[in-house]
Scaffold this motif. Structure first.
Motif, PDB file in Angstrom:
ATOM      1  N   ARG A 198      -3.453  -3.575  -5.197  1.00 21.23           N
ATOM      2  CA  ARG A 198      -4.402  -2.386  -4.975  1.00 21.23           C
ATOM      3  C   ARG A 198      -5.477  -2.857  -4.013  1.00 21.23           C
ATOM      4  O   ARG A 198      -5.767  -2.093  -3.080  1.00 21.23           O
ATOM      5  N   GLN A 199      -5.944  -4.225  -4.041  1.00 19.99           N
ATOM      6  CA  GLN A 199      -6.978  -4.642  -3.199  1.00 19.99           C
ATOM      7  C   GLN A 199      -6.423  -4.444  -1.668  1.00 19.99           C
ATOM      8  O   GLN A 199      -7.115  -4.423  -0.791  1.00 19.99           O
ATOM      9  N   LEU A 200      -5.334  -5.144  -1.650  1.00 21.36           N
ATOM     10  CA  LEU A 200      -4.694  -5.284  -0.146  1.00 21.36           C
ATOM     11  C   LEU A 200      -4.289  -3.731   0.394  1.00 21.36           C
ATOM     12  O   LEU A 200      -4.673  -3.575   1.574  1.00 21.36           O
ATOM     13  N   LEU A 201      -3.948  -2.931  -0.329  1.00 17.83           N
ATOM     14  CA  LEU A 201      -3.620  -1.545   0.076  1.00 17.83           C
ATOM     15  C   LEU A 201      -5.099  -0.735   0.603  1.00 17.83           C
ATOM     16  O   LEU A 201      -5.020  -0.196   1.365  1.00 17.83           O
ATOM     17  N   VAL A 202      -6.075  -1.191  -0.262  1.00 10.10           N
ATOM     18  CA  VAL A 202      -7.205  -0.465   0.282  1.00 10.10           C
ATOM     19  C   VAL A 202      -7.864  -1.048   1.399  1.00 10.10           C
ATOM     20  O   VAL A 202      -8.217  -0.572   2.422  1.00 10.10           O
TER      21      VAL A 202
ATOM     22  N   THR B  87       3.794  -2.489  -5.017  1.00  9.01           N
ATOM     23  CA  THR B  87       3.168  -1.723  -3.702  1.00  9.01           C
ATOM     24  C   THR B  87       3.777  -0.471  -3.750  1.00  9.01           C
ATOM     25  O   THR B  87       3.141   0.666  -3.598  1.00  9.01           O
ATOM     26  N   MET B  88       4.979  -0.168  -3.754  1.00  9.16           N
ATOM     27  CA  MET B  88       5.744   1.072  -4.023  1.00  9.16           C
ATOM     28  C   MET B  88       4.976   2.014  -5.173  1.00  9.16           C
ATOM     29  O   MET B  88       5.088   3.202  -4.833  1.00  9.16           O
ATOM     30  N   LYS B  89       5.110   1.584  -6.446  1.00  6.21           N
ATOM     31  CA  LYS B  89       4.498   2.436  -7.570  1.00  6.21           C
ATOM     32  C   LYS B  89       3.176   2.921  -7.091  1.00  6.21           C
ATOM     33  O   LYS B  89       2.891   4.000  -7.088  1.00  6.21           O
ATOM     34  N   VAL B  90       2.203   2.147  -6.661  1.00  5.31           N
ATOM     35  CA  VAL B  90       0.799   2.537  -6.408  1.00  5.31           C
ATOM     36  C   VAL B  90       0.723   3.415  -5.129  1.00  5.31           C
ATOM     37  O   VAL B  90       0.273   4.460  -5.144  1.00  5.31           O
ATOM     38  N   CYS B  91       1.742   3.314  -3.989  1.00  5.72           N
ATOM     39  CA  CYS B  91       1.680   4.087  -2.930  1.00  5.72           C
ATOM     40  C   CYS B  91       2.369   5.282  -3.271  1.00  5.72           C
ATOM     41  O   CYS B  91       1.602   6.368  -2.882  1.00  5.72           O
TER      42      CYS B  91
END
Length: 452
Positions: A14-18, A318-322
């Motif tokens: 989550r931190q990486l995606l942000v 990653t896929m779930k969060v996106c």
């Protein structure tokens, strides 16, 4: 490699995606203002000018789609080679990617020289619309070297976790465009009013400025990509790797211009105002889905890196969060278009027939946003794992269903009925994309890799 170099394999998802997606999203928001600002200013030149821009949108979109598509391939190969620790091949991926983009520029340059007038003549016999379109699109094609370099240089920054540099590049381009548009279109500070030509010149000047900033950031801050003349020498395995991901991605990206072209032909059978409404919707849709596109571009790098490094759990998370984030953004966009369509249309000086058609069109078509968001994110999943053909399949299916549905509805209904083709298409394609995603997972497209 250092902890910083392993950011895509070590930082919490989550931190990486942000960290990675927010600069990309802001960059894309800034970039999208190119087209939105152009449309807003051009709408002040009259309905014919806006219609000419709509008919020319497939050309400018095709340039963007092809350059972005090939940058996706470079991105995937570059990120994967970095994940494997092969820095020399990573350099070659960057150089060969730029080489491909220059070849694309040569093709568009030739089309701008010899094909653009025939392109407009095929679509309409209204002389004013044809001439305005040629004025705009010929310049966009002849000077597309800027956007070809801009896209690739920005993607290098994103692929190595330096999305902030990409944002500054795009911010530069948008500021240049915002400043030059009114000056060149309407004539200020002693310069003559150049109308459509002014809008095109402002756009290409902005693209070249953004490319220059992107190059500067790569040279000064990108420690993973080392610029030297050998990196531009074609290397078979690198070119093949880029092509494997890029060609389906570029072809898939190019479906959108084909769709716009086909829809314009169908809408022109009703009134010349309908394509003007369509280009307004395309501009608004691009703004609404910017966060989703930003997530998609980020996901390709993250999943490719973790696939190369062997981190299965991070790919799944990653896929779930996106998917959750993308659908949430799309629902917010749906609400805005339902509540204030008139206000949005007024930004484009919509009056009379354009306003009447636009009110119903925006309310109908906005229902596709959540389904489009799911399809986009799943497309990133396919691309990052080397299954770009599945993204291409869904895009071709989208084109065929949309045009068939729109043509059928145009025969049995009014111009207002045609917009329901968007809902029919996007719901169907999203469902098929979900089925394909499950099949990819079950046949071990994500092998049993080590846990993160």
């Amino acid at each position: 490699m250092s902890a910083k170099e392993n950011i895509m394999g070590t930082l919490p998802v989550r931190q990486l995606l942000v960290k990675m997606s927010v600069p990309v999203i802001l960059s894309m928001l800034v970039s999208t203002l190119y087209n939105v600002v152009d449309s807003i200013f051009v709408s002040r030149l009259g309905e014919s000018a806006l219609t000419a821009m709509s008919l020319g949108t497939p050309v400018s979109s095709l340039i963007a789609c092809v350059t972005v598509g090939f940058s996706v391939g470079m991105n995937a190969v570059l990120s994967k080679r970095l994940g494997e620790g092969d820095t020399e091949s990573a350099d070659k991926a960057a150089g060969n990617g730029l080489l491909i983009e220059w070849i694309c520029f040569a093709v568009f340059f030739l089309f701008g020289m010899f094909g653009i007038r025939a392109y407009y003549a095929f679509q309409t016999d209204i002389a004013e619309i044809r001439e305005l379109g040629v004025q705009y699109s010929s310049i966009i094609c002849l000077f597309s070297f800027g956007v070809a370099n801009q896209v690739m240089l920005e993607r290098m920054l994103v692929a190595t976790g330096r999305s902030l540099g990409s944002m500054y590049s795009l911010l530069t381009g948008t500021l240049v465009n915002l400043i030059l548009d009114p000056i060149l279109i309407f004539g200020m500070f002693g310069l003559p009013a150049m109308g459509m030509r002014g809008a095109a010149i402002a756009t290409v000047a902005a693209q070249h400025a953004a490319a220059a900033v992107g190059l500067a950031f790569n040279l000064k801050t990108n420690k993973e990509v080392h610029f030297h003349k050998e990196m531009f020498l074609p290397q078979a395995d690198i070119m093949k790797g880029i092509w494997k991901v890029s060609f389906p991605a570029a072809l898939q990206q190019s479906i959108s211009p084909m769709l716009i072209f086909g829809m314009n032909q169908i809408l022109l059978t009703f009134t010349a105002a309908a394509p003007a409404v369509y280009v307004i919707y395309v501009r608004l849709q691009s703004i609404v889905l910017i966060p989703v596109w930003g997530l998609k571009n980020t996901v390709v790098s993250i999943i490719s890196y973790n696939y190369g490094a062997g981190y299965r759990a991070r790919i799944i998370e990653t896929m779930k969060v996106c998917v959750i984030a993308a659908v949430t953004v799309a629902l917010a966009g749906l609400a805005v278009l339902q509540l204030i369509p008139g206000t949005l249309l007024s930004l484009f000086n919509a009056q009379g027939e354009v306003l009447a058609i636009g009110m119903s069109a925006l309310r109908i078509v906005s229902f596709v946003f959540p389904f489009s968001a799911v399809t986009l994110i799943l497309g990133a999943f396919f691309q990052a794992l080397g299954h770009s053909s599945k993204t291409l399949f869904t895009s071709i299916l989208q084109l065929l269903i949309m045009l068939a549905a729109a043509f059928t509805l145009s025969r049995i209904g009014t111009v207002h009925t045609v917009w329901f083709a968007f809902i029919i298409t996007e719901v169907t394609v999203a469902a098929i994309a979900c089925v394909l995603m499950l099949s990819v997972y079950r046949v071990a497209a994500i092998p049993e890799l080590s846990a993160a």
